[in-house]
Design an enzyme around this catalytic site. Structure first.
Site, mmCIF file in Angstrom:
data_model
loop_
_atom_site.group_PDB
_atom_site.id
_atom_site.type_symbol
_atom_site.label_atom_id
_atom_site.label_comp_id
_atom_site.label_asym_id
_atom_site.label_seq_id
_atom_site.Cartn_x
_atom_site.Cartn_y
_atom_site.Cartn_z
ATOM 1 N N GLU A 1 -6.270 -12.403 5.864
ATOM 2 C CA GLU A 1 -7.243 -11.500 5.730
ATOM 3 C C GLU A 1 -8.602 -11.365 4.925
ATOM 4 O O GLU A 1 -9.137 -10.568 4.413
ATOM 5 C CB GLU A 1 -6.575 -10.092 5.305
ATOM 6 C CG GLU A 1 -5.694 -10.532 3.910
ATOM 7 C CD GLU A 1 -4.546 -9.080 4.058
ATOM 8 O OE1 GLU A 1 -5.108 -8.230 4.187
ATOM 9 O OE2 GLU A 1 -3.769 -9.383 2.927
ATOM 10 N N GLN B 1 0.043 -13.412 5.801
ATOM 11 C CA GLN B 1 -1.079 -12.560 6.179
ATOM 12 C C GLN B 1 -2.480 -13.297 5.745
ATOM 13 O O GLN B 1 -2.831 -13.473 4.706
ATOM 14 C CB GLN B 1 -0.970 -11.226 5.577
ATOM 15 C CG GLN B 1 -1.597 -10.222 6.420
ATOM 16 C CD GLN B 1 -1.357 -8.677 5.859
ATOM 17 O OE1 GLN B 1 -0.256 -8.585 5.249
ATOM 18 N NE2 GLN B 1 -2.098 -7.905 5.855
ATOM 19 N N HIS C 1 0.724 -1.241 -0.064
ATOM 20 C CA HIS C 1 0.027 0.115 -0.005
ATOM 21 C C HIS C 1 0.848 1.207 0.055
ATOM 22 O O HIS C 1 0.280 2.340 -0.265
ATOM 23 C CB HIS C 1 -1.046 0.139 1.150
ATOM 24 C CG HIS C 1 -2.263 -0.942 0.984
ATOM 25 N ND1 HIS C 1 -3.143 -1.028 0.161
ATOM 26 C CD2 HIS C 1 -2.338 -1.977 1.861
ATOM 27 C CE1 HIS C 1 -3.876 -2.036 0.271
ATOM 28 N NE2 HIS C 1 -3.340 -2.738 1.126
ATOM 29 N N SER D 1 -7.816 -4.883 8.950
ATOM 30 C CA SER D 1 -8.848 -3.977 8.195
ATOM 31 C C SER D 1 -9.301 -4.733 6.864
ATOM 32 O O SER D 1 -10.717 -4.540 6.707
ATOM 33 C CB SER D 1 -7.725 -2.741 7.478
ATOM 34 O OG SER D 1 -7.468 -1.856 8.299
ATOM 35 N N ASP D 2 -8.416 -5.485 6.126
ATOM 36 C CA ASP D 2 -9.207 -6.507 4.780
ATOM 37 C C ASP D 2 -10.101 -7.518 5.603
ATOM 38 O O ASP D 2 -11.004 -7.814 4.937
ATOM 39 C CB ASP D 2 -8.023 -6.949 4.284
ATOM 40 C CG ASP D 2 -7.564 -5.907 3.241
ATOM 41 O OD1 ASP D 2 -8.306 -5.189 2.618
ATOM 42 O OD2 ASP D 2 -6.381 -5.804 3.100
#
EC number: 4.1.2.20
Length: 257
Positions: free
Chosen positions: A154, A152, A51, A179-180
């Protein structure tokens, strides 16, 4: 001051020993700010390639800026893709955060991308920054066993497959993308929702059941402390961008309001 390559990988050993590792996220993509961050005393720093506006040309000066820092650099790759991972290995990264891993097969691909044959599929270059341009005689022998892979989770599919992912050989740590994950569970922008918190705790518990440490990004102190109480050992407690924004806003408000 340490020089490349760093063998043995102390960060990998600390995770294996379940030693709490407090870190910070880096998204400013600048060697000066990264150098300052490296002096703060964190155990590790994530240089974000997903990001943040980072690429090979911005990562190299940041790695140089962290030379001599006690903070282990971790790179979050933009995607789980072997060529991208190979290039990041060649410039000197040893610790990899792989986003959006949903299956055991994807976890296996991430591991294979970081290992030379026969253990993996990493392409061979005899002269690059990671092996000090061909001057490290035992680099091939040492590299495979000194790479750290953090995957990760998510998504709902990732949660459903957490046991298989955590059991994957070569995966060192399970990392939650709150967040995701919140968005995937129908609570976009609300990682504090009970459903999301329940999923996070479930991931931590399943990782622990497989003998793997777990981690998360938690820039709110109360959240970070709660996750540590739940057993997380790899916790990012803030970001350089967030700290910079907050501090500059506070400074301006002090004199403008």
């Amino acid at each position: 001051m340490e020089s490349l390559p760093v063998f043995p990988n102390k960060f990998k050993a600390a995770l294996a020993a379940k030693q709490v590792q407090i870190g910070c996220w880096s998204a400013l993509s600048n060697p000066i700010s990264t150098e300052v961050l490296g002096l703060a005393g964190f155990d590790w720093l994530v240089l974000d390639g997903e990001h943040a506006p980072n690429d090979i040309s911005t990562f190299i000066p940041q790695l140089m800026a962290l030379k001599g820092s006690a903070s282990a650099p971790v790179v979050r790759v933009p995607t789980n893709e072997p060529v991208i991972i190979k290039r990041l290995l060649d410039i000197g990264f040893y610790n990899f955060l792989i986003p959006f891993v949903e299956t055991k097969e994807e976890a296996e691909q991430a591991v294979a991308s970081t290992r030379y044959p026969p253990e993996g599929i990493r392409g061979v270059s005899v002269s690059h920054r990671a092996n000090m341009f061909g001057t490290v005689a035992d680099y091939f022998a040492q590299s495979n066993k000194n790479i750290t892979i953090l995957v990760q989770i998510e998504s709902q599919q990732g949660v459903d497959n957490v046991d298989a992912i955590a059991a994957t050989e070569g995966v060192d740590c399970i990392f939650v993308g709150p967040s995701d994950l919140a968005a995937a569970l129908g609570h976009l922008g609300n990682a504090s929702h009970p459903d999301v918190q329940k999923a996070i705790q479930h991931i931590f518990n399943r990782a622990s059941a497989h003998g793997k440490p777990s981690g998360i990004l938690a820039p709110v102190e109360a959240d970070a402390r709660r996750y540590l109480e739940w057993g997380a050992t790899f916790v990012a407690v803030g970001s350089d961008l967030g700290v910079f924004r907050s501090a500059t806003q506070k400074l301006a408000d002090t004199f403008k309001k």
